[in-house]
Design a protein around this motif. Structure first.
Motif, PDB file in Angstrom:
ATOM      1  N   ILE A 119      -2.620   1.031  -3.387  1.00  0.00           N
ATOM      2  CA  ILE A 119      -1.591   1.559  -2.440  1.00  0.00           C
ATOM      3  C   ILE A 119      -2.319   1.068  -1.298  1.00  0.00           C
ATOM      4  CG2 ILE A 119      -0.562   3.293  -2.184  1.00  0.00           C
ATOM      5  CD1 ILE A 119      -1.241   4.307  -4.246  1.00  0.00           C
ATOM      6  N   VAL A 120      -1.083  -0.074  -0.800  1.00  0.00           N
ATOM      7  CA  VAL A 120      -1.312  -0.369   0.986  1.00  0.00           C
ATOM      8  C   VAL A 120      -0.375   1.028   1.528  1.00  0.00           C
ATOM      9  CG1 VAL A 120      -1.472  -2.367   2.878  1.00  0.00           C
ATOM     10  CG2 VAL A 120      -2.961  -1.965   0.263  1.00  0.00           C
ATOM     11  N   ILE A 121      -1.178   1.326   2.659  1.00  0.00           N
ATOM     12  CA  ILE A 121      -0.848   1.917   3.462  1.00  0.00           C
ATOM     13  C   ILE A 121      -0.220   1.555   5.361  1.00  0.00           C
ATOM     14  CG2 ILE A 121      -0.650   4.235   2.253  1.00  0.00           C
ATOM     15  CD1 ILE A 121      -2.457   5.174   4.044  1.00  0.00           C
ATOM     16  N   ASN A 122      -1.207   0.477   5.448  1.00  0.00           N
ATOM     17  CA  ASN A 122      -0.700   0.186   6.633  1.00  0.00           C
ATOM     18  C   ASN A 122      -1.429  -1.169   6.888  1.00  0.00           C
ATOM     19  OD1 ASN A 122      -0.102  -0.112   9.590  1.00  0.00           O
ATOM     20  ND2 ASN A 122      -1.914   0.396  10.637  1.00  0.00           N
ATOM     21  N   VAL A 123      -1.643  -2.336   7.397  1.00  0.00           N
ATOM     22  CA  VAL A 123      -1.902  -3.243   7.896  1.00  0.00           C
ATOM     23  C   VAL A 123      -1.908  -3.948   9.485  1.00  0.00           C
ATOM     24  CG1 VAL A 123      -2.128  -6.176   7.377  1.00  0.00           C
ATOM     25  CG2 VAL A 123      -1.423  -4.397   5.790  1.00  0.00           C
ATOM     26  N   ILE A 124      -3.039  -3.993  10.099  1.00  0.00           N
ATOM     27  CA  ILE A 124      -3.182  -5.051  11.798  1.00  0.00           C
ATOM     28  C   ILE A 124      -4.002  -5.745  11.405  1.00  0.00           C
ATOM     29  CG2 ILE A 124      -2.347  -3.054  12.645  1.00  0.00           C
ATOM     30  CD1 ILE A 124      -5.374  -1.997  13.271  1.00  0.00           C
ATOM     31  N   ILE A 125      -4.035  -6.884  12.621  1.00  0.00           N
ATOM     32  CA  ILE A 125      -4.795  -7.730  12.886  1.00  0.00           C
ATOM     33  C   ILE A 125      -5.181  -7.118  14.406  1.00  0.00           C
ATOM     34  CG2 ILE A 125      -4.706 -11.065  12.708  1.00  0.00           C
ATOM     35  CD1 ILE A 125      -2.630 -10.520  10.953  1.00  0.00           C
TER      36      ILE A 125
END
Length: 209
Positions: free
Chosen positions: A146-152
Motif C-alpha cells: 500500500i503506497v500512500i505517497n511518492v516524492i522525488i
C-alpha cells in the motif's frame, strides 16, 4: 395514409439503427483508445517488490556504515553521538523488518511468473537499487503493498514537480503511475502503510535522461 405510415416507420427504424451503430462504433473506438493508452502506460513496468527490497537493503548498508563511523567517534570520547547511534539502530531494525515483510509477500501475477525479491549478498554487488525512470513510469505493486505517497528530490535536495496515481493492471492488481518531466539523477521517496510498522519511507536512487 397507411403507405406513408409504413414509409415513415421504416425511415425511423433506419435512423435509430444508424444512431445506435454510430454510438457502438464510438464506444468501441474509445475502448480501443483507452486500451492503447493503458498498454503504453504499463509497458515494461518496474517490479515493485524487487525494487523496494534492493532500495531498503542499500539504505540498511548506508546506515550501518554511518553507525560504524559514529561508534568510532564515541570510542574517541565523543558522547554526543550516542543519541544518533541509537536512532540509526532503530532505523536499521525497522528497515530489516520491512525487508522481511517484502520477502513474505506473494509475488504479483504477470505475463510470466515473477520471483520473490532476490536477496542481496554482502560479497556481491547484486543489489543495485538505482532505477531508470521515464516521463511516465509504472511500478507493479501486487495486492499487498500500500503506497500512500511518492516524492522525488534532485541532487540539490529540491522537490521535483511530479504526480502519481494508483491504477489496476490487466490482472486486477494494484500499480502506480509516476509522471514527471525530471531529468538527471535524484532520489524517489516512497511511503508505505503497513500493519507491522505503520508508515515507512524507502529511498530509491533514480536516473532519467
Amino acid at each position: 395514409m397507411k403507405k406513408m405510415t409504413l414509409v415513415t416507420l421504416f425511415l425511423s427504424l433506419a435512423t435509430l439503427w444508424s444512431c445506435s451503430n454510430a454510438e457502438q462504433t464510438s464506444e468501441e473506438e474509445l475502448t480501443s483508445v483507452n486500451a492503447q493508452a493503458l498498454k503504453e502506460e504499463v509497458d515494461e513496468p518496474l517490479y515493485g517488490l524487487q525494487m523496494y527490497y534492493s532500495s531498503t537493503e542499500a539504505e540498511i548498508r548506508r546506515l550501518e556504515t554511518l553507525k560504524t563511523n559514529l561508534v568510532a567517534e564515541q570510542e574517541k570520547g565523543n558522547s554526543k553521538v550516542l543519541e544518533q547511534i541509537e536512532s540509526i539502530q532503530k532505523q536499521i531494525e525497522n528497515l530489516t523488518r520491512f525487508n522481511k515483510y517484502l520477502m513474505s509477500l506473494k509475488p504479483p501475477k504477470g505475463l510470466k511468473p515473477l520471483p520473490p525479491p532476490q536477496p542481496c549478498f554482502s560479497d556481491e554487488n547484486n543489489c543495485d537499487p538505482e532505477q531508470k525512470i521515464s516521463p511516465k513510469t509504472v511500478v507493479l505493486l501486487g495486492n499487498d503493498l500500500i503506497v500512500i505517497n511518492v516524492i522525488i528530490k534532485n541532487q540539490e535536495n529540491e522537490l521535483i514537480k511530479m504526480e502519481y496515481q494508483p491504477i489496476e493492471d490487466s490482472f486486477g492488481q494494484a500499480s502506480i503511475v509516476i509522471k514527471s518531466e525530471f531529468r538527471g539523477e535524484g532520489v524517489m521517496f516512497t511511503t508505505f502503510k503497513t500493519k507491522e510498522l505503520g508508515e515507512i519511507t524507502i529511498p530509491t536512487p533514480v536516473i532519467s535522461q
